[in-house]
Design a protein around this motif. Structure first.
Motif, PDB file in Angstrom:
ATOM      1  N   VAL A  79       0.753  -1.133   0.031  1.00 35.82           N
ATOM      2  CA  VAL A  79       0.176  -0.058   0.108  1.00 35.82           C
ATOM      3  C   VAL A  79       1.024   1.300  -0.041  1.00 35.82           C
ATOM      4  O   VAL A  79       1.722   1.290   0.838  1.00 35.82           O
ATOM      5  CB  VAL A  79      -0.857  -0.043   1.135  1.00 35.82           C
ATOM      6  N   SER A  80       0.636   2.184  -0.964  1.00 30.70           N
ATOM      7  CA  SER A  80       1.468   3.474  -1.040  1.00 30.70           C
ATOM      8  C   SER A  80       1.639   4.177   0.478  1.00 30.70           C
ATOM      9  O   SER A  80       2.659   4.758   0.698  1.00 30.70           O
ATOM     10  CB  SER A  80       0.839   4.473  -2.150  1.00 30.70           C
ATOM     11  N   ILE A  81       0.366   4.534   0.632  1.00 25.26           N
ATOM     12  CA  ILE A  81       0.416   5.358   2.099  1.00 25.26           C
ATOM     13  C   ILE A  81      -0.271   4.280   3.135  1.00 25.26           C
ATOM     14  O   ILE A  81      -1.234   4.152   3.244  1.00 25.26           O
ATOM     15  CB  ILE A  81      -0.518   6.364   2.113  1.00 25.26           C
ATOM     16  N   ASP A  82       0.749   3.556   3.967  1.00 29.30           N
ATOM     17  CA  ASP A  82       0.174   2.681   4.672  1.00 29.30           C
ATOM     18  C   ASP A  82       0.481   3.195   6.161  1.00 29.30           C
ATOM     19  O   ASP A  82       0.601   4.190   6.443  1.00 29.30           O
ATOM     20  CB  ASP A  82       1.421   1.196   4.479  1.00 29.30           C
ATOM     21  N   VAL A  83       0.213   2.345   7.132  1.00 27.19           N
ATOM     22  CA  VAL A  83       0.251   2.586   8.452  1.00 27.19           C
ATOM     23  C   VAL A  83       1.421   3.162   8.975  1.00 27.19           C
ATOM     24  O   VAL A  83       1.317   4.052   9.734  1.00 27.19           O
ATOM     25  CB  VAL A  83      -0.069   1.405   9.401  1.00 27.19           C
ATOM     26  N   THR A  84       2.622   2.725   8.458  1.00 25.81           N
ATOM     27  CA  THR A  84       3.874   3.304   8.731  1.00 25.81           C
ATOM     28  C   THR A  84       4.149   4.683   8.178  1.00 25.81           C
ATOM     29  O   THR A  84       4.404   5.572   9.027  1.00 25.81           O
ATOM     30  CB  THR A  84       4.925   2.553   8.232  1.00 25.81           C
ATOM     31  N   GLU A  85       3.615   4.898   7.168  1.00 28.71           N
ATOM     32  CA  GLU A  85       3.513   6.583   6.572  1.00 28.71           C
ATOM     33  C   GLU A  85       2.753   7.365   7.432  1.00 28.71           C
ATOM     34  O   GLU A  85       3.013   8.298   7.599  1.00 28.71           O
ATOM     35  CB  GLU A  85       3.119   6.194   5.070  1.00 28.71           C
ATOM     36  N   GLY A  86       1.412   6.830   7.582  1.00 32.11           N
ATOM     37  CA  GLY A  86       0.550   7.346   8.670  1.00 32.11           C
ATOM     38  C   GLY A  86       1.027   7.860   9.954  1.00 32.11           C
ATOM     39  O   GLY A  86       0.857   8.940  10.251  1.00 32.11           O
ATOM     40  N   ARG A  87       1.712   6.933  10.549  1.00 31.63           N
ATOM     41  CA  ARG A  87       2.311   7.191  11.887  1.00 31.63           C
ATOM     42  C   ARG A  87       3.562   8.209  11.572  1.00 31.63           C
ATOM     43  O   ARG A  87       3.668   9.051  12.824  1.00 31.63           O
ATOM     44  CB  ARG A  87       3.029   5.900  12.120  1.00 31.63           C
ATOM     45  N   LYS A  88       4.379   8.146  10.672  1.00 33.00           N
ATOM     46  CA  LYS A  88       5.338   9.407  10.422  1.00 33.00           C
ATOM     47  C   LYS A  88       4.837  10.620  10.491  1.00 33.00           C
ATOM     48  O   LYS A  88       5.417  11.631  11.131  1.00 33.00           O
ATOM     49  CB  LYS A  88       6.463   9.017   9.329  1.00 33.00           C
ATOM     50  N   THR A  89       3.740  10.889   9.862  1.00 34.86           N
ATOM     51  CA  THR A  89       3.088  12.049   9.902  1.00 34.86           C
ATOM     52  C   THR A  89       2.603  12.501  11.072  1.00 34.86           C
ATOM     53  O   THR A  89       2.735  13.431  11.645  1.00 34.86           O
ATOM     54  CB  THR A  89       2.229  12.154   8.816  1.00 34.86           C
ATOM     55  N   LEU A  90       1.822  11.506  11.825  1.00 34.24           N
ATOM     56  CA  LEU A  90       1.080  11.579  13.021  1.00 34.24           C
ATOM     57  C   LEU A  90       2.397  12.062  14.098  1.00 34.24           C
ATOM     58  O   LEU A  90       2.260  12.732  14.994  1.00 34.24           O
ATOM     59  CB  LEU A  90       0.430  10.464  13.529  1.00 34.24           C
ATOM     60  N   GLU A  91       3.497  11.337  14.001  1.00 30.36           N
ATOM     61  CA  GLU A  91       4.494  11.613  14.880  1.00 30.36           C
ATOM     62  C   GLU A  91       5.071  13.000  14.915  1.00 30.36           C
ATOM     63  O   GLU A  91       5.457  13.686  16.019  1.00 30.36           O
ATOM     64  CB  GLU A  91       5.733  10.717  14.685  1.00 30.36           C
ATOM     65  N   ILE A  92       5.076  13.752  13.738  1.00 28.04           N
ATOM     66  CA  ILE A  92       5.412  15.049  13.648  1.00 28.04           C
ATOM     67  C   ILE A  92       4.451  15.907  14.540  1.00 28.04           C
ATOM     68  O   ILE A  92       4.772  17.029  15.443  1.00 28.04           O
ATOM     69  CB  ILE A  92       5.411  15.731  12.276  1.00 28.04           C
ATOM     70  N   VAL A  93       3.157  15.567  14.116  1.00 25.74           N
ATOM     71  CA  VAL A  93       2.140  16.625  14.938  1.00 25.74           C
ATOM     72  C   VAL A  93       2.198  16.174  16.381  1.00 25.74           C
ATOM     73  O   VAL A  93       1.981  17.317  17.274  1.00 25.74           O
ATOM     74  CB  VAL A  93       0.615  15.830  14.388  1.00 25.74           C
ATOM     75  N   LYS A  94       2.401  14.837  16.770  1.00 24.92           N
ATOM     76  CA  LYS A  94       2.338  14.892  18.346  1.00 24.92           C
ATOM     77  C   LYS A  94       3.602  15.374  18.788  1.00 24.92           C
ATOM     78  O   LYS A  94       3.838  15.711  20.120  1.00 24.92           O
ATOM     79  CB  LYS A  94       2.491  13.443  18.466  1.00 24.92           C
ATOM     80  N   GLY A  95       4.579  15.337  18.041  1.00 25.97           N
ATOM     81  CA  GLY A  95       6.061  15.922  18.491  1.00 25.97           C
ATOM     82  C   GLY A  95       5.928  17.489  18.546  1.00 25.97           C
ATOM     83  O   GLY A  95       6.488  18.211  19.532  1.00 25.97           O
ATOM     84  N   ILE A  96       5.075  18.030  17.927  1.00 24.45           N
ATOM     85  CA  ILE A  96       4.905  19.612  18.034  1.00 24.45           C
ATOM     86  C   ILE A  96       4.126  19.959  19.315  1.00 24.45           C
ATOM     87  O   ILE A  96       4.452  20.642  19.974  1.00 24.45           O
ATOM     88  CB  ILE A  96       3.935  20.259  16.864  1.00 24.45           C
ATOM     89  N   TYR A  97       3.273  19.090  19.730  1.00 24.04           N
ATOM     90  CA  TYR A  97       2.462  19.135  21.040  1.00 24.04           C
ATOM     91  C   TYR A  97       3.270  18.852  22.105  1.00 24.04           C
ATOM     92  O   TYR A  97       3.305  19.588  23.123  1.00 24.04           O
ATOM     93  CB  TYR A  97       1.369  18.223  21.100  1.00 24.04           C
ATOM     94  N   TYR A  98       4.006  17.645  22.168  1.00 24.90           N
ATOM     95  CA  TYR A  98       5.260  17.585  22.985  1.00 24.90           C
ATOM     96  C   TYR A  98       6.161  18.636  23.294  1.00 24.90           C
ATOM     97  O   TYR A  98       6.263  19.007  24.490  1.00 24.90           O
ATOM     98  CB  TYR A  98       5.737  16.072  22.901  1.00 24.90           C
ATOM     99  N   SER A  99       6.410  19.224  22.334  1.00 25.99           N
ATOM    100  CA  SER A  99       7.674  20.168  22.333  1.00 25.99           C
ATOM    101  C   SER A  99       7.097  21.644  22.974  1.00 25.99           C
ATOM    102  O   SER A  99       7.688  21.808  23.894  1.00 25.99           O
ATOM    103  CB  SER A  99       8.110  20.523  21.138  1.00 25.99           C
ATOM    104  N   SER A 100       5.855  21.643  22.760  1.00 26.43           N
ATOM    105  CA  SER A 100       5.187  22.825  23.425  1.00 26.43           C
ATOM    106  C   SER A 100       4.766  22.584  24.747  1.00 26.43           C
ATOM    107  O   SER A 100       5.222  23.632  25.767  1.00 26.43           O
ATOM    108  CB  SER A 100       3.603  23.090  22.528  1.00 26.43           C
TER     109      SER A 100
END
Length: 361
Positions: A309-330
């Protein structure tokens, strides 16, 4: 070739994109059933297709479904995807893949255990301008990419949140403007650049929405492992849904997107990449784009041909990790490096987002 039998769970606003795509995918798929907790809504979606309808996942179990689409509140993505895979169905879920990184990991484990494919919708990757500019970046047309930026200024008034028990919440939506609106910009920057993230320094705020508990504004500095510095700004407190702006600055030139119109500048020459014309549909906002059809076809072909699958769960997780990383940094008030442990910080989110003034949108 036997057609795939497909179903949809969740017949809310985003389902309009699926209603548009399904008839155009009839060469390889047959839409069989619509599910929604509001039976009348499921019935209305199913009617044009002559499909069955129901109110829960169990209503699908006797219908020999190959693939199910999840258009649900964010917090239901993980449990429903896992249940569907365990019941023998492949899954394509709307973004984000999950509310937490831990849930995304559980979804990946379930996919591996059951042998069922799991994809995540990031339909804006499929726009013609994104594909062309990504290739130019990867081919080195702009030299080394030094920096990138994305700007999102949209409007989400209180009417957007009224009558909904999950939007504007940390536990069910997982955040605000970042995880719901700006996530597509973040995903495209990461996808087009082709690099993982090294560190994040971000800040979230609730400036105007005093009836919700999540952020309505965010900014971040993000450093990718290839050295590109990415500046992000997002707010849903603007007066209108202004066109999204993304840009990459390289050693030899620059390129980017104004909504779905691509542009690039090389050797003093400026060119635009116009979007591929598509039939109008008043139920699909311009900023959603027409990429759902392309991603659904891509996903179906991966099932038919048993390819990744082109955009699989691993790809989805990488983008989610950036979002959650911004939250965690703040919340930490400091720069963080990836990967990071985000266990248990949801409660901190609720306590840490400052209360806005009483002036209302």
């Amino acid at each position: 070739m036997k057609k795939l039998r497909t179903a949809l769970i969740g017949c809310g606003r985003i389902s309009a994109s699926y209603a548009f795509a399904f008839p155009r995918l009839s060469d390889i798929s047959e839409f069989v059933c619509a599910i929604d907790i509001e039976e009348d809504r499921a019935k209305a979606f199913a009617a044009p297709f002559g499909a069955a309808y129901g109110t829960c996942l169990e209503d699908l179990l006797d219908k020999d479904i190959d693939a199910v689409h999840l258009c649900l509140p964010h917090y239901l993505h993980a449990p429903m995807a896992i249940r569907a895979m365990e019941a023998g169905m492949h899954v394509l879920t709307e973004k984000p893949v999950a509310v937490t990184l831990q849930d995304a990991d559980k979804m990946k484990a379930a996919s591996e255990k059951t042998g069922k494919k799991l994809g995540v919708i990031f339909q804006t990757r499929y726009e013609a301008s994104v594909q062309q500019l990504r290739k130019m970046i990867r081919d080195g047309a702009f030299g080394r990419i030094i920096s990138a930026r994305s700007i999102l200024t949209w409007s989400r008034p209180y009417s957007y949140y009224e009558g909904c028990d999950w939007k504007g919440t940390w536990d069910k939506e997982g955040g605000g403007v970042l995880i719901d609106q700006a996530i597509h910009s973040i995903d495209r920057i990461r996808y087009m650049l082709g690099s993982d993230v090294e560190w994040i320094e971000g800040s979230i705020h609730n400036h105007y929405h005093d009836r919700i508990h999540v952020e309505d504004t965010a900014e971040a500095a993000i450093c990718f492992k290839n050295g590109c510095l990415y500046s992000l700004y997002a707010t849903n407190s603007y007066a209108a849904d202004a066109p999204i702006f993304l840009e990459f600055q390289g050693e030899k030139g620059r390129c980017g997107l104004k909504q779905d119109v691509g542009f690039y500048e090389l050797d003093g020459t400026y060119e635009e990449i116009q979007p591929v014309p598509a039939p109008g549909n008043k139920d699909i906002p311009d900023y959603w784009g027409m990429g759902h059809y392309a991603q659904l076809r891509d996903f179906y072909l991966s099932l038919c041909n048993n390819t990744p699958v082109s955009i699989d769960v691993t790809e989805g997780r990488k983008t989610l990790e950036i979002v959650k990383g911004i939250y965690y940094s703040s919340l930490c008030g400091r720069r963080i490096t990836l990967p990071f442990e985000d266990t248990g910080y949801t409660d901190l989110n609720v306590a840490s987002v400052p209360s806005p003034p009483s002036s209302a949108l």
